[in-house]
Enzyme design. Structure first.
Site, short mmCIF file in Angstrom:
data_model
loop_
_atom_site.label_atom_id
_atom_site.label_comp_id
_atom_site.label_asym_id
_atom_site.label_seq_id
_atom_site.Cartn_x
_atom_site.Cartn_y
_atom_site.Cartn_z
N HIS A 134 28.01 20.09 11.97
CA HIS A 134 27.01 19.19 12.18
C HIS A 134 25.58 18.67 11.74
O HIS A 134 25.12 17.90 11.82
CB HIS A 134 27.08 19.25 13.77
N ASP A 170 38.08 21.77 11.94
CA ASP A 170 37.62 21.66 13.62
C ASP A 170 37.85 20.08 14.38
O ASP A 170 38.02 19.23 13.79
CB ASP A 170 36.10 21.84 13.47
N HIS A 172 36.34 18.44 16.06
CA HIS A 172 35.14 17.25 15.88
C HIS A 172 35.08 16.97 14.68
O HIS A 172 34.98 18.02 13.50
CB HIS A 172 33.83 17.98 16.41
N ASP A 260 38.72 24.05 17.59
CA ASP A 260 38.35 23.63 19.21
C ASP A 260 39.52 22.79 19.67
O ASP A 260 39.08 21.01 19.84
CB ASP A 260 37.20 22.94 19.33
ZN LIG Z 1 34.23 21.51 17.09
#
Ligand SMILES: [Zn+2]
Ligand SMILES: [Zn+2]
Length: 380
Positions: A134, A170, A172, A260
């Site tokens: 990120h 991931d 996200h 995750d």
């Molecule tokens: Zn993540």
């Protein structure tokens, strides 16, 4: 398809620690190395365990601004300042001690993995501490100080690689890596993630995000709804990733293996089990050999069931890299389970495999999304 593999193991990186109560705890990675050692995978023929050096400012500047590096150094040394302009503050990115040194170590470990592969010395390499996808050029975000996958990719380009495929599983969106290479047709970024703008971080990663001017099609996003199951997630992966990466013909495959996505993860709402991690690792491994002459650089990523899921997910991936997944016993070594339970203060699963969860409420919508992505991303 086994070959020479590097395991980057840098316990010093435990200083990447946002403090008690923060979900990204160092035990995630430390327990992964423990489980890899307990299963003996780090002692197989062809496996080379390497340490890491912090990435220099010169290497970090391939992605980040010097102003951001300087601000991170000062903030992590306790200096007063307006650090929120670099994304630091209460919440996701609290200022912590030796923040720059910690981020530089994680990035250095990913560069070491890239070096092991690009030099031809190793075919595959794994940095479980990495995957901080990120971070932006001048801003920390989503627990991420420096964007180690982007730094490793930029380093590979500087060393002469011409095309890199980045696959991010991931839960996200891999927004930092996508943003950093948005205008760069040499880097294909693919992210498969939960998408629920306004409710789920970071809110980007729509299927319509496809790359900047001159690089159209170099970003691919597969935005899945909450409650997507193993079966629908694997269908999405198989429908998009092998074809897109195969067509791109990268010199190196770089992957971010955040776990995750697990059904029990406290920060997200997908419904995956370790079955998906096993099959995804097998797919990525085959793809690296088929499309990238075997060159595969893998990092960790998110995953907040730090004792119950993360070590198993990444040990499965590493076992696949070494070619030993089929022989890996399903039972976890007792010595590992005892230590993980001691640290977690509760029960930890004793097998790699998990019961099937069956279809998820998001599966139909997930399949519709994949049809849409295929229509305009994989047009002949
Ligand atoms: Zn993540
Ligand atoms: Zn292999």
């Amino acid at each position: 398809m086994s070959g020479a593999v590097a395991l980057i193991r840098c316990p010093e990186a435990r200083i990447y620690d946002h403090g008690p109560g923060h979900p990204l705890r160092p035990d995630r990675v430390l327990l992964t190395w423990d489980l890899i050692a307990a299963t003996g995978l780090d002692r197989l023929d062809g496996v080379d365990v390497r340490g890491c050096e912090p990435a220099s400012d010169e290497i970090l500047r391939l992605v980040h601004t010097q102003e951001f590096l300087d601000g991170t150094k000062e903030a992590g040394n306790g200096a007063e300042g307006n650090w929120s302009r670099f994304g630091y503050g209460p919440g996701d990115n609290p200022i912590f001690d030796r923040m720059h040194e910690a981020g530089a170590l994680v990035a250095g470990a990913s560069v070491e993995a890239a070096r092991a592969v690009w030099s031809g010395d190793r075919l595959h390499a794994f940095n479980a501490a990495g995957g901080l996808h990120h971070a932006m050029p001048a801003r920390a975000s989503g627990f991420c100080v420096y964007d180690d996958p982007a730094v490793a990719i930029a380093w590979l380009l500087r060393e002469g690689a011409e095309r890199i495929a980045y696959v991010d599983v991931d839960v996200h969106h891999g927004d930092g890596v996508q943003a950093i290479f948005w205008d760069d047709p040499r880097v294909l970024t693919i992210s498969i993630h939960e998408y629920f703008p306004g409710f789920f971080f970071p809110g980007t990663g729509a299927a319509t995000e496809r790359g900047g001017p001159g690089a159209e099609g170099s970003a691919i996003n597969v935005p899945l709804p909450p409650e997507t199951s193993d079966a629908a997630w694997l269908e999405a992966f198989r429908a998009v990733v092998p074809a897109a990466v195969g067509r791109f013909e990268p010199d190196v495959l770089v992957t971010q293996l955040g776990c995750d996505t697990h059904a029990t993860d406290p920060l997200a709402q997908l419904r995956l089990t370790t079955r998906a991690y096993r099959e995804c690792a097998q797919e990525l491994h085959a793809l690296a050999h088929r499309a990238a002459a075997g060159r595969w650089v893998a990092t960790g990523g998110g995953g907040y069931q730090w004792a119950r899921v993360v070590p198993r997910a990444w040990t499965l991936a590493f076992a696949e890299m070494t070619g030993a997944l089929a022989e890996l016993p399903d039972e976890l070594p007792e010595v590992f389970v005892e230590e993980a339970e001691r640290r977690a203060g509760g029960e930890v699963p004793a097998t790699f495999s998990e019961p099937e969860l069956g279809p998820g409420r998001g599966d139909d919508e997930a399949r519709a999304v994949v049809d849409e992505v295929r229509r305009f991303v994989l047009r002949p």
